[in-house]
Motif scaffolding. Structure first.
Motif, PDB file in Angstrom:
ATOM      1  N   GLY A   1     -58.516  37.625  30.460  1.00  0.00           N
ATOM      2  CA  GLY A   1     -59.034  36.642  31.417  1.00  0.00           C
ATOM      3  C   GLY A   1     -59.541  35.380  30.751  1.00  0.00           C
ATOM      4  O   GLY A   1     -60.174  34.530  31.379  1.00  0.00           O
ATOM      5  N   GLU A   2     -59.239  35.222  29.444  1.00  0.00           N
ATOM      6  CA  GLU A   2     -59.668  34.017  28.707  1.00  0.00           C
ATOM      7  C   GLU A   2     -58.705  32.867  28.979  1.00  0.00           C
ATOM      8  O   GLU A   2     -57.484  33.044  28.857  1.00  0.00           O
ATOM      9  N   PRO A   3     -59.217  31.694  29.314  1.00  0.00           N
ATOM     10  CA  PRO A   3     -58.307  30.562  29.520  1.00  0.00           C
ATOM     11  C   PRO A   3     -57.635  30.116  28.226  1.00  0.00           C
ATOM     12  O   PRO A   3     -58.284  30.027  27.184  1.00  0.00           O
ATOM     13  N   LEU A   4     -56.336  29.840  28.318  1.00  0.00           N
ATOM     14  CA  LEU A   4     -55.568  29.307  27.178  1.00  0.00           C
ATOM     15  C   LEU A   4     -55.009  27.938  27.553  1.00  0.00           C
ATOM     16  O   LEU A   4     -53.840  27.659  27.324  1.00  0.00           O
ATOM     17  N   ASP A   5     -55.813  27.110  28.170  1.00  0.00           N
ATOM     18  CA  ASP A   5     -55.335  25.825  28.696  1.00  0.00           C
ATOM     19  C   ASP A   5     -56.433  24.785  28.542  1.00  0.00           C
ATOM     20  O   ASP A   5     -57.430  25.028  27.874  1.00  0.00           O
TER      21      ASP A   5
ATOM     22  N   GLU B   1     -57.264  24.052  20.102  1.00  0.00           N
ATOM     23  CA  GLU B   1     -55.952  23.942  19.421  1.00  0.00           C
ATOM     24  C   GLU B   1     -55.249  25.284  19.367  1.00  0.00           C
ATOM     25  O   GLU B   1     -54.047  25.377  19.575  1.00  0.00           O
ATOM     26  N   GLU B   2     -56.043  26.332  19.038  1.00  0.00           N
ATOM     27  CA  GLU B   2     -55.476  27.678  18.914  1.00  0.00           C
ATOM     28  C   GLU B   2     -54.896  28.120  20.257  1.00  0.00           C
ATOM     29  O   GLU B   2     -53.829  28.749  20.301  1.00  0.00           O
ATOM     30  N   ALA B   3     -55.573  27.818  21.330  1.00  0.00           N
ATOM     31  CA  ALA B   3     -55.102  28.218  22.664  1.00  0.00           C
ATOM     32  C   ALA B   3     -53.763  27.541  22.975  1.00  0.00           C
ATOM     33  O   ALA B   3     -52.822  28.186  23.453  1.00  0.00           O
ATOM     34  N   TYR B   4     -53.662  26.236  22.678  1.00  0.00           N
ATOM     35  CA  TYR B   4     -52.414  25.519  22.936  1.00  0.00           C
ATOM     36  C   TYR B   4     -51.283  26.119  22.094  1.00  0.00           C
ATOM     37  O   TYR B   4     -50.177  26.322  22.580  1.00  0.00           O
ATOM     38  N   ARG B   5     -51.595  26.417  20.810  1.00  0.00           N
ATOM     39  CA  ARG B   5     -50.567  26.995  19.936  1.00  0.00           C
ATOM     40  C   ARG B   5     -50.121  28.364  20.434  1.00  0.00           C
ATOM     41  O   ARG B   5     -48.947  28.720  20.358  1.00  0.00           O
ATOM     42  N   GLU B   6     -51.074  29.133  20.957  1.00  0.00           N
ATOM     43  CA  GLU B   6     -50.760  30.477  21.455  1.00  0.00           C
ATOM     44  C   GLU B   6     -49.835  30.388  22.689  1.00  0.00           C
ATOM     45  O   GLU B   6     -48.905  31.188  22.832  1.00  0.00           O
ATOM     46  N   VAL B   7     -50.096  29.419  23.553  1.00  0.00           N
ATOM     47  CA  VAL B   7     -49.217  29.247  24.716  1.00  0.00           C
ATOM     48  C   VAL B   7     -47.796  28.923  24.237  1.00  0.00           C
ATOM     49  O   VAL B   7     -46.817  29.528  24.709  1.00  0.00           O
TER      50      VAL B   7
END
Ligand code: TMP
Length: 229
Positions: A201-205, A217-223
């Motif tokens: 349920g963690e936002p990646l955006d 940055e990590e979230a964007y890379r993960e997407v």
């Protein structure tokens, strides 16, 4: 190439008579540019994610402005006249919708909810109802029906695409453009313009930037990793 327009996240250049070069920037804004920052690597992620999603949607019969990726941060697109509408589809309450109705983020909705905002930064992109869209002549009735049907179809397709990659699509925003009597999906589809939640349920955006959650940055890379993977 002649620079035609510079927005908050992208620069548009004239490439050919009917084509544009889109350059994706690392700059990020939120809350109508009251908050500004840089997300290193965002431009490349948004270019690649948008390109992959436009290709996927095209393969499923959705007409888009996308032509091809030309570099890490640039794509070639058909030149269209952008309709002055932000078309939002929501599967769960979040963001401005949750605030407007006093709901907890993540509250389920009985059906996917389509909303329109007028694309006008000076007015803060106000919500606009379908009748106002027609009364103001922003689209014809036929165009509006086409935009709605395309958005619902894109919603089904993207929801399934991200579910296969362990991500929940919570909501997203689309823009459409007109060229030669045709309506095409335009702009971008990226972590700037969607809410995506992971298995926990963690936002990646972009909510990580809006709400200062860290790990942007990590979230964007993960997407990107999951979209390409
Ligand atoms: P909202 O809940 O803040 O209205 O946002 C709904 C969706 O639209 C969310 O996925 C983020 C996206 N969005 C944009 O792409 N551009 C914008 O300017 C805003 C406010 C939201």
């Amino acid at each position: 190439m002649e620079k035609l327009y510079e927005g908050k996240a992208k620069v548009l250049y004239r490439e050919g008579p009917d084509t544009l070069r889109v350059y994706f920037k690392d700059e990020a804004t939120a809350f109508n540019a009251q908050k500004r920052g840089v997300i290193p690597g965002k431009g490349a992620v948004n270019n690649k994610v948008s390109a992959a999603l436009f290709r996927y949607l095209e393969a499923h019969g959705v007409k888009t402005h996308f032509l091809e990726e030309v570099s890490d941060r640039e794509m070639r697109v058909r030149r269209v006249e952008i309709l002055p509408l932000e078309v939002i589809l929501r599967f769960k309450a979040a963001g401005s919708f949750a605030r407007r109705y006093g709901l907890k983020e993540g509250t389920p909705l009985k059906m996917p909810l389509l909303e329109f905002s007028l694309k006008n930064d000076a007015l803060g992109d106000p919500l606009i109802c379908e009748n106002a869209v027609l009364a103001l002549g922003l689209t014809t009735e036929g165009e509006l029906e086409g935009v709605k049907a395309a958005t619902l179809r894109v919603g089904e397709l993207l929801k399934a695409f991200f579910a296969e990659r362990g991500l929940e699509l919570v909501d997203f925003k689309l823009e459409f453009g007109k060229v030669g009597g045709e309506i095409l999906l335009a702009d971008e589809i990226s972590p700037d313009t969607m809410r995506l939640w992971d298995e926990k349920g963690e936002p990646l955006d972009k909510d990580r930037f809006r709400k200062d959650l860290g790990g942007v940055e990590e979230a964007y890379r993960e997407v990107l990793r999951r979209v390409l993977g």
